[in-house]
Design a protein around this motif. Structure first.
Motif, mmCIF file in Angstrom:
data_model
loop_
_atom_site.group_PDB
_atom_site.id
_atom_site.type_symbol
_atom_site.label_atom_id
_atom_site.label_comp_id
_atom_site.label_asym_id
_atom_site.label_seq_id
_atom_site.Cartn_x
_atom_site.Cartn_y
_atom_site.Cartn_z
ATOM 1 N N ALA A 141 9.797 -13.906 -35.293
ATOM 2 C CA ALA A 141 8.864 -14.189 -36.379
ATOM 3 C C ALA A 141 8.394 -12.844 -36.895
ATOM 4 N N VAL A 142 7.707 -12.840 -38.013
ATOM 5 C CA VAL A 142 7.157 -11.584 -38.517
ATOM 6 C C VAL A 142 5.759 -11.835 -39.054
ATOM 7 N N LEU A 143 4.873 -10.892 -38.789
ATOM 8 C CA LEU A 143 3.495 -10.947 -39.266
ATOM 9 C C LEU A 143 3.325 -9.935 -40.377
ATOM 10 N N LEU A 144 2.889 -10.404 -41.543
ATOM 11 C CA LEU A 144 2.581 -9.530 -42.666
ATOM 12 C C LEU A 144 1.080 -9.303 -42.724
ATOM 13 N N PRO A 145 0.636 -8.098 -43.087
ATOM 14 C CA PRO A 145 -0.789 -7.782 -42.998
ATOM 15 C C PRO A 145 -1.652 -8.338 -44.128
ATOM 16 N N GLY A 146 -1.073 -8.693 -45.257
ATOM 17 C CA GLY A 146 -1.867 -9.092 -46.414
ATOM 18 C C GLY A 146 -2.548 -10.439 -46.270
ATOM 19 N N GLU A 147 -3.590 -10.648 -47.063
ATOM 20 C CA GLU A 147 -4.270 -11.940 -47.163
ATOM 21 C C GLU A 147 -4.824 -12.443 -45.835
ATOM 22 N N GLY A 149 -3.406 -11.961 -42.996
ATOM 23 C CA GLY A 149 -2.290 -12.181 -42.079
ATOM 24 C C GLY A 149 -1.441 -13.365 -42.482
ATOM 25 N N ILE A 150 -0.165 -13.124 -42.738
ATOM 26 C CA ILE A 150 0.798 -14.166 -43.098
ATOM 27 C C ILE A 150 1.887 -14.166 -42.037
ATOM 28 N N LEU A 151 2.046 -15.275 -41.346
ATOM 29 C CA LEU A 151 3.065 -15.402 -40.310
ATOM 30 C C LEU A 151 4.284 -16.101 -40.912
ATOM 31 N N ILE A 152 5.449 -15.474 -40.768
ATOM 32 C CA ILE A 152 6.704 -16.067 -41.235
ATOM 33 C C ILE A 152 7.527 -16.431 -40.016
ATOM 34 N N LEU A 207 -1.869 -13.819 -32.554
ATOM 35 C CA LEU A 207 -1.721 -12.824 -33.611
ATOM 36 C C LEU A 207 -2.760 -13.060 -34.707
ATOM 37 N N PRO A 208 -3.131 -12.012 -35.440
ATOM 38 C CA PRO A 208 -4.140 -12.156 -36.494
ATOM 39 C C PRO A 208 -3.538 -12.669 -37.808
ATOM 40 N N PHE A 209 -3.585 -13.971 -38.038
ATOM 41 C CA PHE A 209 -3.048 -14.534 -39.269
ATOM 42 C C PHE A 209 -3.882 -15.736 -39.698
ATOM 43 N N HIS A 210 -3.855 -15.991 -40.988
ATOM 44 C CA HIS A 210 -4.492 -17.178 -41.569
ATOM 45 C C HIS A 210 -3.465 -18.149 -42.147
ATOM 46 N N HIS A 211 -2.289 -17.640 -42.521
ATOM 47 C CA HIS A 211 -1.324 -18.417 -43.293
ATOM 48 C C HIS A 211 0.031 -18.426 -42.583
ATOM 49 N N HIS A 216 11.031 -24.095 -42.743
ATOM 50 C CA HIS A 216 11.052 -25.532 -43.007
ATOM 51 C C HIS A 216 9.674 -25.992 -43.448
ATOM 52 N N GLY A 217 9.575 -26.340 -44.736
ATOM 53 C CA GLY A 217 8.329 -26.847 -45.284
ATOM 54 C C GLY A 217 7.679 -25.878 -46.263
ATOM 55 N N GLU A 218 6.560 -26.312 -46.812
ATOM 56 C CA GLU A 218 5.817 -25.510 -47.770
ATOM 57 C C GLU A 218 4.879 -24.541 -47.050
ATOM 58 N N PRO A 219 4.433 -23.483 -47.731
ATOM 59 C CA PRO A 219 3.463 -22.579 -47.107
ATOM 60 C C PRO A 219 2.202 -23.327 -46.660
ATOM 61 N N LEU A 220 1.683 -22.921 -45.521
ATOM 62 C CA LEU A 220 0.449 -23.478 -44.977
ATOM 63 C C LEU A 220 -0.624 -22.411 -45.114
ATOM 64 N N ARG A 221 -1.614 -22.695 -45.921
ATOM 65 C CA ARG A 221 -2.632 -21.698 -46.243
ATOM 66 C C ARG A 221 -3.911 -21.923 -45.442
#
Length: 244
Positions: A141-147, A149-152, A207-211, A216-221
């Motif tokens: 998986a990957v964690l992006l720092p913006g917003e 934290g965005i977990l992909i 991990l520090p994320f909100h989204h 599989h599926g739509e973004p979860l915000r």
């Protein structure tokens, strides 16, 4: 000779967050004697007009025009062992660099150009690579720092909140019956195939994320971290109820 997968029906390239886009499309497979048609989601990251594609989905010519309008594809990231069928198409079309875990087997047999590793380099600025170290098959998986934290994710955490338009009716009904439709889901199919220890999910959920954006599926915000913690506890309760 390797043949690219066709460009099956898909939606528009949409904004998810600043400089983060996604597109949902069709996936067709044959598994355990059954033809399955579900949806899958590609994430597109942009930095200085350079694009990184995560969990690739082949697009039609119109879709490629939308993609090209965002910038130039420079990198491809394969997170899951059971994805990657469309990586060769983008690799060849754009001369893009393919990133994958060392154990991952490419669809066309070619080795990846760059290796993903926990905490190692990632093509999008600030991206932190997470590896499911106990899984039987390679998954990251990957964690992006913006917003905040965005977990992909790929297959380990999915977000089919409903049976969307890219499912066949038969597969949609089957997945509902099997409990595979749900938000921030840790699907039984992936758990059974990969046999991960719960410690991997504890590390992930901390991990520090909100989204969340899954393959599989739509973004979860906003509520992704809270919902993933809840799903993890559900999985633990189910395991406790299983006969020894």
């Amino acid at each position: 000779m390797f043949e690219y997968s066709p460009a099956w029906p898909h939606g528009e390239v949409q904004d998810a967050f600043p400089e983060v886009f996604y597109v949902m499309g069709t996936n067709r497979t044959h598994h355990a004697g059954i033809d399955l048609q579900t949806s899958r989601t590609m994430t597109v990251l942009r930095q200085n007009r350079e694009l990184t594609l995560v969990n690739t989905v082949r697009l039609t010519e119109e879709g490629l025009r939308q993609l090209d309008a965002l910038g130039r594809v420079r990198h491809i990231v394969r997170l899951g062992a059971f994805h990657g069928r469309d990586d060769p198409f983008y690799r060849d079309r754009y001369g893009a660099t393919l990133w994958a875990l060392p154990e991952a087997v490419a669809a066309d047999g070619r080795p990846a150009d760059r290796a993903l590793a926990a905490g190692g380099p990632f093509p999008a600025h600030g991206g932190i690579v997470f590896v499911f170290t106990t899984a039987r098959f390679p998954e990251a998986a990957v964690l992006l720092p913006g917003e905040g934290g965005i977990l992909i994710t790929c297959d380990a955490v999915q977000n089919w909140s409903h049976v969307d338009a890219f499912f066949s009716d038969e597969t949609g009904a089957l997945f509902v019956a099997q409990g595979l439709i749900g938000v921030a889901s840790i699907p039984a199919t992936w758990r059974e195939a990969c046999a991960p220890d719960v410690s991997d999910f504890r590390r992930l959920a901390d991990l520090p994320f909100h989204h969340l954006i899954s393959a599989h599926g739509e973004p979860l915000r906003d509520d992704a971290k809270k919902l993933l913690h809840a799903r993890m506890e559900e999985v633990l309760r189910l395991r406790e109820q299983e006969p020894m």
